[in-house]
Every structure is written in C-alpha cells, then in structure tokens.
Enzyme design. Structure first.
Site, PDB file in Angstrom:
ATOM      1  CG  MET A 244      -1.714   1.246   1.462  1.00  0.00           C
ATOM      2  SD  MET A 244      -2.875   1.285   0.073  1.00  0.00           S
ATOM      3  CE  MET A 244      -3.244   3.050  -0.011  1.00  0.00           C
ATOM      4  CD  GLU A 245      -1.469   3.570  -3.307  1.00  0.00           C
ATOM      5  OE1 GLU A 245      -1.413   2.294  -3.165  1.00  0.00           O
ATOM      6  OE2 GLU A 245      -2.284   3.939  -3.997  1.00  0.00           O
ATOM      7  CG  ASN A 246      -0.325   3.674   3.590  1.00  0.00           C
ATOM      8  OD1 ASN A 246      -1.545   3.746   3.392  1.00  0.00           O
ATOM      9  ND2 ASN A 246       0.231   2.769   3.840  1.00  0.00           N
TER      10      ASN A 246
ATOM     11  CG  HIS B 154       2.575  -0.701  -8.348  1.00  0.00           C
ATOM     12  ND1 HIS B 154       1.738  -0.918  -9.732  1.00  0.00           N
ATOM     13  CD2 HIS B 154       1.586  -0.567  -7.322  1.00  0.00           C
ATOM     14  CE1 HIS B 154       0.389  -0.570  -9.447  1.00  0.00           C
ATOM     15  NE2 HIS B 154       0.268  -0.323  -7.972  1.00  0.00           N
ATOM     16  CD  GLU B 155       2.408  -0.575  -3.770  1.00  0.00           C
ATOM     17  OE1 GLU B 155       1.403   0.480  -3.473  1.00  0.00           O
ATOM     18  OE2 GLU B 155       1.752  -1.494  -4.213  1.00  0.00           O
TER      19      GLU B 155
HETATM   20 ZN   LIG Z   1      -1.400   0.182  -6.830  1.00  0.00          ZN
END
Ligand SMILES: [Zn+2]
Length: 881
Positions: free
Chosen positions: A270-272, A304-305
């Site tokens: 998850m990209e928080n 990606h993140e």
């Molecule tokens: Zn994504």
C-alpha cells in the site's frame, strides 16, 4: 446481519462534498484492545459543493464514540446522531469551524485487516479503500484532501518504533513507560493514504539524492533479525526513484521514505504517503529463500508503490470509480520500469500471459466490468485484474497511438495541470488530446465498456496488382448489463513477411509509409491496402500485443510454423508458438473426447527445435517458448462444455511429446547451462536458471526413471531457492518416493520460515493427484496454517481453487464444496479475502453439464447463507446472475 440487499453506488450520482477538511490533527494513543484517537478537524463549507450547507455526515464504523466538540464546546448527546456507520451533526456553522472527536477502537480483534490492527504484535493500518473510517469519524472519500499531523503514543517496551506519514517533527518520552512521535505530512491527501505503524522493528537504511540534489533518508522496517533480507528491496527502491526521474521527470518530495513489511496483509502493498506498508513476501529476499520470480515481483511492487507517489498520491482519484486512473497508470509505469530494467520482450510476454490468465476470463464471465465501472456495492471487490491490468493496457494503447515523445508530453501536462487534485479519467485523456491534437473521445469507450473485443482479420493478396489488403472487423460480444457496444480505437501493430522471411516495407496504397507499423482502427470494420508486395506475404499481427483483444485469423499450420521460425518480431514469434501449441491441445482434447489418440505434433515440435537452436535468442526468452499455455488458458479458449480432466490429459500428452522428441536437445541445454556459483538476481542469470528448469521439467514430463532422478538430484543439490523450489514444483506433481522425500526434506529445512513454507503448502495444493483434496483438508489443521493470515489462505486454499483446475473441478463436486465452506468461514471475519477466493468460481458456466451442476449447488449454498458480507454477497449474486 444485513437482511436487505444493499443499494449500489452509482458514478452518475457523484456530487462534490458539501464540506472540505483543511487540516487534521490526530492524537493516537496506541493500546492493543483500546486505542484512543483524538481527532481535530478544521472544516469549512465547500465553495464548489453541489448542495451547500446541510447536515455534516461523517463516516465511521467499528468504533466507540467518546465525545464530540464543536469549536471547543462539548456537544450534548442529543445534538448529534450516531448510526452503525455515520456520525451526523444536523447543524454546523456556515463558516470555518473545528470539530473534535474522541473515539476508541480495538486493534486486537480487528481480523478484517482494514483500519487499525495488529500483525504479529505490530500496530499497523490499511485505509484504502475505506479503512480510515474505522480509525476516526471522517469524510472518508478520495476527493477530500487535507494536511495531516499525527501524534502517536505507545509503550516504549512493546512499540519502540513509531512511524507516520510525511516527515518526523518531534519525538520524546511521555511518562509511565510511554513515548510519542509527531509526524507531519505537508502534502494534502485523502484519508485512504493515511498510515501509522508502531512496534518492535529493525531498519535497513540507505539514502538517495534526488535530481535536484536533495538527500532523502530511506528505511525498510522489518521484524528484528530480518534486516539482512532487505538489500534487494532497497536496491529496487533506489533504482525506481532514479527511473522515475529519468523517464517521467518525477522527483521525490519528502525528507524520508519508509517501507514497513508486515505478515498479515490483505493486499500486496500500500502506497501510503511516505510510509509504504508491504506484505512481507514482497520485501524479504535472499538467494536461499526467494526465487527469481520472487525477486522480480519484489522489484516490480516496490517500484509500483513508489511510482504511486505521483500517480495516485500527488494526483489522486476524484472517486473510487476512477480507481484505474491511479492503478492502470501505475501498473503501466511499473511494467515499463521492468521492461527497461530487464528484457523488454520477455517482460511483455510475462505481462501478456498474466493479462490473459487473470483478466480475460474475468472479462468473459459474470464478473466482467468496465475498467471504469459505473456502479458498485463494495469497492473492495473492484481491485481487479480489469482495473489494474486492462487499465494498464489502455494507457499502453495511448502511448502506442501517440508515440513515446508525445505520450511523455501528455504525462507532463497531466502532472502540471492536476498536481494536488483529485482527478478523473476524462481529465487524464484530455491532457493527451491537448498535446497531440488526437481526438480521444471514442477512447472513453475502452474505459466504459466491459468485455474483450474480438478482432477478425483476413489478408488478401492480389498477385497481378502486387497488393495485399488487410481486412479487419471488431466484434463486441455482450457483457453483463451491456448488449450494445460502440467501436473502440485499436492500434494494430503489424508486419508483412515475405517468402524468404524478410520484413516487407509497409507502404499504403495512397503512398503513406508506416515506419512504426501501427494502424489505427477506428470503425467497426476497416481495410488497408499495401502496395509493392512482390509475393504472397504472411501477416504478423498485433505485434507486442498492441491491444487487449482476441485475434481471429485463419492460418494454416504451415503459416504458424513460418511465423515461429521467421517472424522478425520476437514477441510474435513467441505468440505464434503459443497459438500453435493451443491449436494442438484443443485438437487433442477433441480426439481424447472421442476416445482417439491425438495426432503427433511433429510440425510444432520441429518449429520449437528451430527456436532452441537459434543462438541469438536469450535463455529467458527460450524458457518462455518452452512453457506451453496452461490448462486454464486452454479452458478459456475452448470456452464452453469444458472438461478439465481432458484438458489436463491433452496438455500432459503435449509436454510429454516435446520431452520425448526434443529429449537430447533438452538434456544438452540442461547440462550446458552454466551453473553459477554465486547467486546473482539479475535478469540474465535468472533467465539461465529458468531455461534450465524448463528443460528439466519437460524431461520429467517424458517420465523416464533417469529424468525423475535428474529432477530429484537437482533438488538435493540446489544452492538457491530458484533451483530448489523449481525442482520441488516438478517433483510435487509426480506420485512416488521422490515426491515424498522432497516434500519432507523441504519441510524440515524451512518449517521456521513462514514465507518459504508457504510454497510447501502451495505445491501440495497444486498437485494434480487424486489425493490432493484430502491432503489440503489435512493441511488446514496444520500448526503452520492460519485462516487469519491471508498469505496462508491464498497459499493453500487459493492455490487449490485457482491453480489446480483438475482437482478443484473434481467430477464429484467435493472440490467446490470444500472451497465454498472455507469462503463462508472466512467471510465471518475477513470478507475481502473471502470475496477474492470466490472469484475461483467465475467461469463455472463454461464447464460441462455435470460439473456445472455441482458448482451451482455450492454457489447456491453460499448465496442462501444468512448474514453474508456485502463483499461476498455482491460477488456471489453476480456469478449466479
Ligand atoms: Zn497500486
């Protein structure tokens, strides 16, 4: 209990929020069972509200409300309303105001892994899509962007590390064995990007200097003792940061970038903002524990993140219908990163395989939905292959149509125009239309229509006029709720190959040349005539898979053989080999059904032999050529009355034929490929290992005792996970003493490593043996298995349901019964994972009648169970619709 069917949320009903939140101050006092959150929100009426004023309705669930204060005055209980999922203040001032709430939540009992929870003693959060409302009352929607300051307090002993979004402002002692940290994120963001972490963690540190010379502190936090497994992830992060600067001109924008790896996580990562949280399987790697495929996955997901920092965080989505705006685009970016880092052709083959295996069946079945859906009941059900992978294909088509430079200009404009905003797909496309002058209005049809278009092509040759005419028609079948569809613009990358294998120049009848070979189809049917074609050419269509479509063209075996051996486009050579293998397996299924023996695949095997002898082709590519389409691929192409047992036999027969006919060459490849002493995870070394294992596997399919012994030896002598696990995968599918011995040995070696042991569960679940279901049932009671851990569930039950078509689709229906029962069990505490498992049933209507009846019974069983979550109810009702 949710007695009535919940109402879907519709894109057409979107309206801007009536209130905005400018700043959020959170004071989070961590406690395993009673965490207190004091939230101070600065709100104001929104100037662009569709309906200004009115009550303030905040989202919130699974919390206990302590108090509510407006502008510092505590409100009496009668002046607000609380339901199971909202807090409503009927009257708020018609100017800026401050709202303070005190709430309590219980991280220990939160098994849904959404909101604030604990994973192996570590406090962590997952807020996308709608988890923040389990932490505090909020306008939990992506178009509300606020600046967050978070004070986190916890016991020094149990949570010495406290992490938040943005930059660390202050930390210190808080008395009574407690300490605190204050994090401030200067970039306004939606609540789904909020994160905090607290626990005993060790850090692997490094730094990165950005293109403007700013130094960024990087850290990857893991369970103590695992720091030495973070080197690859860190390396991938630094390369990603550099690549995004060079390829897209995007620089990182905080002083720190932290990654935390946790064991219990519903998604991959998850990209928080500034604090990415990862499923530990996508961070931890060393040569003994991670295969080359794991290394590639880690590199891809880290990238990606990180790339989300611009495509997702700086520019976010206006609403969840626009999810593809951040996901499809970011998948495209990570695919491009991998292609630039590794072999472009092999990467494309990998991505297309994935797309066809995951997204094509989704698009052809009851769960089909547009890349940008127009309605949903549970947004968590839309984190799909369609949104991610088809979404990436749509971005790729824009890049193909516009060319690399113009595409980059469009991206630059997008970043410039929408930075700090919550955007839509239309706004994204407008940027490309503006820089190119290309009309992209009809391109929206790709975003709004479900289903994989079929492209029917024919090539006609006029020997007197020396012209070749390509006729193409696009056909759109019906999808759930959509029978009439509009044509879509399709980039068709082509080549014409002359009799001697030479690439013919593409000159259209009007004299226009096609230097990049890209035709743009815009109508339902179209034709193009090429001139100066000396003799009947063979068409190489859809090069590099230039559009996500099913291609239909009548070709002879000879033409396929010719393309396998002569096409100058490496991707299409691979594609032709796949098409040829597919054709042979489908014919074999037909023969087996009639009780006949399939015809010898000599032409195909001969073409493979030519490829194997081509020294210009890289090992990673040859490994891809040797991997014939999977049983699920064959089932997808057959499409109806599918008998998984016949498909299994047909594929086993073809692999055996390759093993027998190419045996000597395969032994040669196996023996000659260098055995590398020190492990290097780079693409070239990985390709060599992959080719060697592909040869080993086809030889084992031949089934001579020597071949099995070779695989067993490979397993015993393996010095790295790729070789060990690669050989185990072969042995686990063959009944016999070698299998038992290998599984036992692997278990003893790896039982203390929860990541590696997952593969031990997985191979037993994937084995096409009649004993598999019994084994899988037994393994659900194994001490190392836990229904509460998603990796565990996906590794055992998910593998059985999705990667073992033969045993999941047992004719007695017991495979379905077992998976259905596990889905119901999971749904009680983790609906997201339950709904995801349910996807294994999505192609049930394509099965032959006996299995179809059995699957239907299991699905009806699920559907009639009282108290289903929205997640499972939405999916099961669509599958049965
Ligand atoms: Zn994504």
């Amino acid at each position: 209990m949710k007695p009535e069917t919940p109402k879907p949320i519709q894109l057409k009903n979107y309206s801007a929020p009536a209130y905005r939140i400018d700043t959020v101050d959170l004071d989070v006092s961590l406690h395993p069972t009673r965490t207190r959150v004091l939230a101070t929100l600065k709100l104001r009426p929104s100037p662009d509200a569709a309906k200004p004023g009115g009550p303030l309705v905040l989202d919130g669930e699974m919390m206990e409300l302590g108090s509510v204060a407006l502008d510092g005055t505590v409100l009496e209980a009668g002046s607000y309303r609380v339901t199971a999922d909202t807090l409503t203040l009927p009257r708020v001032p018609d100017r800026a105001f401050t709202l303070t709430t005190e709430t309590f939540c219980n991280p220990d009992t939160n098994a849904s892994l959404s909101g604030l929870y604990r994973s192996r003693e570590i406090y962590t959060t997952q807020c996308e899509a709608e988890g923040f409302r389990r932490i505090t009352y909020y306008l939990d929607r992506p178009d509300v962007l606020a600046t967050f300051t978070t004070r986190i307090e916890a016991d020094v002993e149990s949570a010495p590390v406290l992490l938040g979004n943005g930059n660390l402002v202050k930390h210190g002692r808080a008395g009574r064995g407690r300490h605190f940290a204050i994090w401030h994120d200067p970039h306004p963001k939606p609540a789904y990007l909020f994160a905090l972490v607290g626990g005993k963690l060790a850090a692997h540190r490094d730094t990165f200097t950005t293109m403007s010379g700013r130094k960024v502190d990087l850290a990857i936090y893991v369970e103590p003792g695992k720091e030495d497994r973070c080197g690859w992830a860190m390396d991938a992060l630094k390369r990603s940061m550099k690549w995004d600067e060079e390829r897209f001109g995007r620089e990182y924008d905080l002083d720190v970038f932290n990654i935390v790896a946790v064991s219990d996580f519903n998604m991959g990562a998850m990209e928080n903002k500034g604090l990415n949280i990862f499923n530990d399987r996508l961070v931890l790697a060393n040569p003994q524990t991670a295969t080359d495929a794991n290394y590639a996955d880690i590199e891809r997901v880290i990238a990606h993140e990180y790339f989300h920092n611009w495509t997702g965080n700086r520019i976010t989505c206006r609403d969840w219908f626009q999810l593809c705006l951040k996901e499809g685009l970011t998948v495209y970016r990570d695919q491009e990163f991998s292609a630039d880092t590794r072999s472009r052709t092999v990467q494309r083959i990998h991505d297309v395989r994935q797309l066809k295996a995951r997204q094509f069946p989704e698009d052809a079945g009851p769960l089909a939905h547009p890349v940008r859906p127009s309605s949903y009941i549970e947004i968590n059900n839309f984190y799909t292959a369609t949104v991610y992978e088809k979404g990436a294909e749509l971005v790729r088509m824009i890049a193909t149509l516009l060319g690399r430079e113009t595409f980059r200009k469009g991206m630059d404009l997008y970043f410039e125009r929408h930075d700090g905003e919550a955007a839509t797909v239309e706004q994204f496309l407008q940027c490309f239309a503006d820089v190119s002058g290309h009309d992209l209005k009809s391109f929206m049809n790709w975003y709004n229509q479900a289903g994989t278009p079929e492209l029917v092509c024919a090539l006609k040759y006029d020997s007197r006029a020396k012209t070749a005419t390509l006729e193409v028609e696009q056909i759109h079948g019906a999808s759930p709720g959509a029978s009439k569809k509009s044509p879509v613009p399709i980039p068709i990358k082509i080549g014409l190959i002359g009799a001697n294998g030479q690439e013919l120049p593409l000159r259209l009848a009007n004299g226009r040349e096609l230097p990049d070979g890209v035709l743009e189809m815009t109508k339902r049917s179209e034709k193009w005539t090429f001139r100066d074609i000396p003799s009947r050419p063979v068409a190489s269509l859809l090069r590099g898979f230039s559009a996500p479509v099913n291609l239909t063209m009548s070709t002879t075996d000879r033409q396929l053989e010719f393309l396998v051996t002569h096409d100058t486009d490496a991707f299409n050579r691979w594609q032709a080999a796949q098409d040829y293998a597919m054709r042979i397996m489908i014919a074999a299924v037909r023969a087996l059904r009639k009780g006949q023996r399939p015809a010898r695949p000599d032409g195909f095997v001969g073409a493979l032999a030519t490829l194997l002898n081509d020294t210009t082709l890289e090992p990673a590519y040859l490994a891809q050529v040797l991997a014939v389409p999977s049983e699920s691929d064959v089932a997808r192409v057959i499409g109806r009355d599918v008998d998984p047992a016949l498909i299994h036999r047909a594929r086993r027969w073809l692999r055996k034929a390759i093993g027998v006919q190419l045996g000597d060459r395969l032994v040669e490849i196996y023996e000659s490929t260098v055995r590398i002493k020190t492990f290097k995870p780079d693409a070239k070394s990985a390709g060599e290992r992959a080719l060697r294992i592909a040869a080993l596997s086809l030889l084992a399919a031949r089934g001579n005792p020597d071949d099995i012994a070779r695989a067993a030896r490979h397993f015993r002598e393996a010095r790295n996970a790729t070789d060990e696990i690669g050989a185990l995968a072969i042995l686990a599918n063959l009944p016999g003493p070698e299998r038992t011995e290998a599984l036992d040995r692997f278990y003893k070696r790896w039982k203390d490593d929860h990541l590696v042991i997952r593969t031990w569960f997985g191979f037993q679940a994937a084995a096409p043996l009649s004993t598999t279901l019994r084994t899988v049932k037994q393994l659900t009671t194994h001490p190392l298995f836990s229904m509460r851990n998603p990796n565990s569930v996906y590794g055992l039950i998910g593998t059985f349901a999705s990667s073992n078509p033969l045993q999941f689709n047992r004719p007695d229906g017991k495979g379905y019964d077992f998976v259905a029962a596990r889905i119901l069990e999971l749904d009680k505490f983790n609906p997201q994972v339950a709904a995801r498992l349910l996807g294994a049933f999505r192609s049930w209507r394509n099965l032959e009648i006996g299995r179809r009846r059995m699957a239907l019974r299991s699905l009806q069983n699920i559907a009639s169970t009282p108290g289903l979550s929205n997640d499972v109810q939405e999916i099961v009702s669509k599958i049965l619709d």
